[in-house]
Write a protein that holds these residues in place. Sequence first.
Motif, PDB file in Angstrom:
ATOM      1  N   UNK A 343      55.029  52.044  17.905  1.00 18.83           N
ATOM      2  CA  UNK A 343      54.886  50.567  18.460  1.00 18.83           C
ATOM      3  C   UNK A 343      56.175  49.878  18.833  1.00 18.83           C
ATOM      4  N   UNK A 344      56.945  50.112  17.713  1.00 21.37           N
ATOM      5  CA  UNK A 344      58.441  49.472  17.815  1.00 21.37           C
ATOM      6  C   UNK A 344      59.090  49.876  19.030  1.00 21.37           C
ATOM      7  N   UNK A 345      59.114  51.352  19.167  1.00 22.30           N
ATOM      8  CA  UNK A 345      59.789  52.162  20.197  1.00 22.30           C
ATOM      9  C   UNK A 345      59.122  51.426  21.729  1.00 22.30           C
ATOM     10  N   UNK A 346      57.849  51.205  21.599  1.00 17.62           N
ATOM     11  CA  UNK A 346      57.191  50.883  22.833  1.00 17.62           C
ATOM     12  C   UNK A 346      57.561  49.506  22.999  1.00 17.62           C
ATOM     13  N   UNK A 347      57.912  48.568  21.996  1.00 20.45           N
ATOM     14  CA  UNK A 347      58.195  47.136  22.293  1.00 20.45           C
ATOM     15  C   UNK A 347      59.698  47.084  22.771  1.00 20.45           C
ATOM     16  N   UNK A 348      60.386  48.018  22.303  1.00 16.87           N
ATOM     17  CA  UNK A 348      62.003  48.008  23.019  1.00 16.87           C
ATOM     18  C   UNK A 348      61.831  48.335  24.318  1.00 16.87           C
ATOM     19  N   UNK A 349      60.888  48.843  24.868  1.00 14.16           N
ATOM     20  CA  UNK A 349      60.938  49.364  26.364  1.00 14.16           C
ATOM     21  C   UNK A 349      60.018  48.002  27.148  1.00 14.16           C
ATOM     22  N   UNK A 350      59.812  46.960  26.394  1.00 13.24           N
ATOM     23  CA  UNK A 350      59.217  45.863  26.940  1.00 13.24           C
ATOM     24  C   UNK A 350      57.518  45.866  26.680  1.00 13.24           C
ATOM     25  N   UNK A 351      56.880  46.578  25.789  1.00 15.07           N
ATOM     26  CA  UNK A 351      55.280  46.529  25.723  1.00 15.07           C
ATOM     27  C   UNK A 351      55.183  45.400  24.926  1.00 15.07           C
ATOM     28  N   UNK A 352      53.832  44.863  25.034  1.00  8.62           N
ATOM     29  CA  UNK A 352      53.382  43.743  24.433  1.00  8.62           C
ATOM     30  C   UNK A 352      52.744  43.999  22.912  1.00  8.62           C
ATOM     31  N   UNK A 353      52.671  43.123  21.927  1.00  8.79           N
ATOM     32  CA  UNK A 353      52.299  43.433  20.963  1.00  8.79           C
ATOM     33  C   UNK A 353      51.078  43.892  20.591  1.00  8.79           C
ATOM     34  N   UNK A 354      50.375  44.484  19.730  1.00  8.23           N
ATOM     35  CA  UNK A 354      49.280  45.326  19.471  1.00  8.23           C
ATOM     36  C   UNK A 354      48.102  44.156  19.700  1.00  8.23           C
ATOM     37  N   UNK A 355      47.028  44.595  20.584  1.00 10.83           N
ATOM     38  CA  UNK A 355      46.155  43.616  21.034  1.00 10.83           C
ATOM     39  C   UNK A 355      44.910  43.291  20.087  1.00 10.83           C
ATOM     40  N   UNK A 356      44.476  44.439  19.349  1.00 10.57           N
ATOM     41  CA  UNK A 356      43.475  44.664  18.432  1.00 10.57           C
ATOM     42  C   UNK A 356      43.769  43.763  17.105  1.00 10.57           C
ATOM     43  N   UNK A 357      42.867  43.330  16.506  1.00  9.33           N
ATOM     44  CA  UNK A 357      42.854  42.368  15.261  1.00  9.33           C
ATOM     45  C   UNK A 357      42.667  43.129  14.129  1.00  9.33           C
ATOM     46  N   UNK A 358      43.548  43.017  13.064  1.00  5.91           N
ATOM     47  CA  UNK A 358      43.038  43.778  11.804  1.00  5.91           C
ATOM     48  C   UNK A 358      42.329  42.890  10.786  1.00  5.91           C
ATOM     49  N   UNK A 359      41.257  43.221  10.304  1.00 10.06           N
ATOM     50  CA  UNK A 359      40.086  42.507   9.517  1.00 10.06           C
ATOM     51  C   UNK A 359      40.663  42.493   8.097  1.00 10.06           C
ATOM     52  N   UNK A 360      40.646  41.631   7.408  1.00  6.33           N
ATOM     53  CA  UNK A 360      41.066  41.308   6.000  1.00  6.33           C
ATOM     54  C   UNK A 360      40.123  42.024   5.205  1.00  6.33           C
ATOM     55  N   UNK A 361      40.939  43.098   4.243  1.00  6.18           N
ATOM     56  CA  UNK A 361      40.068  43.801   3.415  1.00  6.18           C
ATOM     57  C   UNK A 361      40.596  43.555   2.236  1.00  6.18           C
ATOM     58  N   UNK A 362      39.681  43.077   1.041  1.00  5.38           N
ATOM     59  CA  UNK A 362      40.247  42.754  -0.282  1.00  5.38           C
ATOM     60  C   UNK A 362      39.153  42.684  -1.081  1.00  5.38           C
ATOM     61  N   UNK A 363      39.345  42.400  -2.626  1.00  8.05           N
ATOM     62  CA  UNK A 363      38.458  42.365  -3.359  1.00  8.05           C
ATOM     63  C   UNK A 363      38.150  43.514  -4.229  1.00  8.05           C
ATOM     64  N   UNK A 364      39.165  44.510  -4.301  1.00  8.78           N
ATOM     65  CA  UNK A 364      39.218  45.709  -5.011  1.00  8.78           C
ATOM     66  C   UNK A 364      40.594  46.303  -5.107  1.00  8.78           C
ATOM     67  N   UNK A 365      40.640  47.484  -6.093  1.00  9.52           N
ATOM     68  CA  UNK A 365      41.893  47.955  -6.398  1.00  9.52           C
ATOM     69  C   UNK A 365      41.986  49.362  -5.993  1.00  9.52           C
ATOM     70  N   UNK A 366      43.262  49.816  -6.002  1.00  9.95           N
ATOM     71  CA  UNK A 366      43.246  51.153  -5.782  1.00  9.95           C
ATOM     72  C   UNK A 366      42.374  52.164  -6.766  1.00  9.95           C
ATOM     73  N   UNK A 367      42.360  51.911  -8.071  1.00  9.94           N
ATOM     74  CA  UNK A 367      41.423  52.611  -8.935  1.00  9.94           C
ATOM     75  C   UNK A 367      39.951  52.541  -8.203  1.00  9.94           C
TER      76      UNK A 367
END
Length: 422
Positions: A343-367
């Motif tokens: 993505x950074x390589x694309x942005x260096x060429x003038x591409x826009x940010x990622x359009x999709x949204x990242x949902x918040x995921x929480x409330x649990x641990x790696x274990x």
Amino acid sequence: MPNLVRRIVRRASPKVVTAVVLAVALTVISVAAGSGPALAQSDAGFRDWLTARVWPDARAQGVSQATFAAATAGLSPDWKLPDLGKPGQPPKINWQSEFSAPGRYLSEDKIAPLVSIGRAQMKQWASVLAAIEKRYGVPKEIVVAIWGRESAFGRAAIPKSAIRTLATQAYAGTRRDLFYPELIAALKILEGDHIPLAEMKSSIAGALGQPQFLPSKYLAYAVDFDGDGRRDIWQSVPDTLASIANYLKQHGWQSGRHWGHEARVPDTVNCAVEGPEQPYPLTDWTKAGVTRADGAALPGSGGDKRHLMMPAGRLGPAFIVSWNFYVLKEYNESDLYALFVGHVSDRLSGAPPIAGKWNTVAGFRRGDVRAMQERLVAKGYDVGGADGLVGFKTRTAIGLWQRQNGLAPTCFPDAGLIGAIR
């Protein structure tokens, strides 16, 4: 090495040389104040380990007695490093750490500064980058993106003694099997006179120089691009950039092929068809209704094989990637790392940010994730290892379980799903 020792090593008989080497290797600085008896005992064990194990293995790999003596004189473990365990005991992992959502890794506040500085660096090093791209076939934007991610374009501090760091990790780290051969490789770098001991600096993970190569990778892939006779990835920008490009080329980078594109993936496409093991022709993705994020057709010819990549399953953006995406993973095995670089390589060429949204995921641990993985394994699913990390095999296994249990596949864990998989 002190001059007297150098003269002894140069002139003495083999038996005397061996005695001097072992004596120097065991001359260790005092245990730091407040370290206590336990660390003092571990330091003594460290000295024995250097003599009894490391030296014979280094010698078998062509490391001379003089090089080993100089590298290990006064050497003691660096107990301030992270991820250390007690010598002789199984490594410990913090299974109680909070699970981190993928979107944090790709947040705009991390990407935008690299893009801004990276564009300036591309102008400054334009002729070098053009020559590197011509020789290795790797786009200059990809090379600069890795340079920025690994060492902030050479601006990040690389403060550690590589030998001390690698020796500590090989002796007491949680990944000793990884670091031990890297310690031997670092000694071979010194033997080859590629870099003076005092200048051989690493990160806290033992990675060298601006490209952050582990020592074995340096030996295999670092190049002298500025023609001064040294493969200097610490100070030489041309050597650094060319070494990155050479690494990717040697791992199969396909010239002229883009790493991938953000995509719209209809709900009718099962998210469990993700990963490097499930390539499909571009025509199949198109027939399934998959497009670029802006609705345009996916680029490429119909028979080209492409892969689905959904680092957060249905809880985040989707991507259709080429094999070059998995070449980026050879540099760092994380899906998110490869996506970040692409993505950074694309942005260096003038591409826009990622359009999709990242949902918040929480409330649990790696274990909790590890326990879920173990339950999936018991049911016959391949999660790629119960390590508490959500790689593509774990995401695929989750999607398959959801579909077989009448649920809409998300291919990513949340607190409710972890509780439901029993």
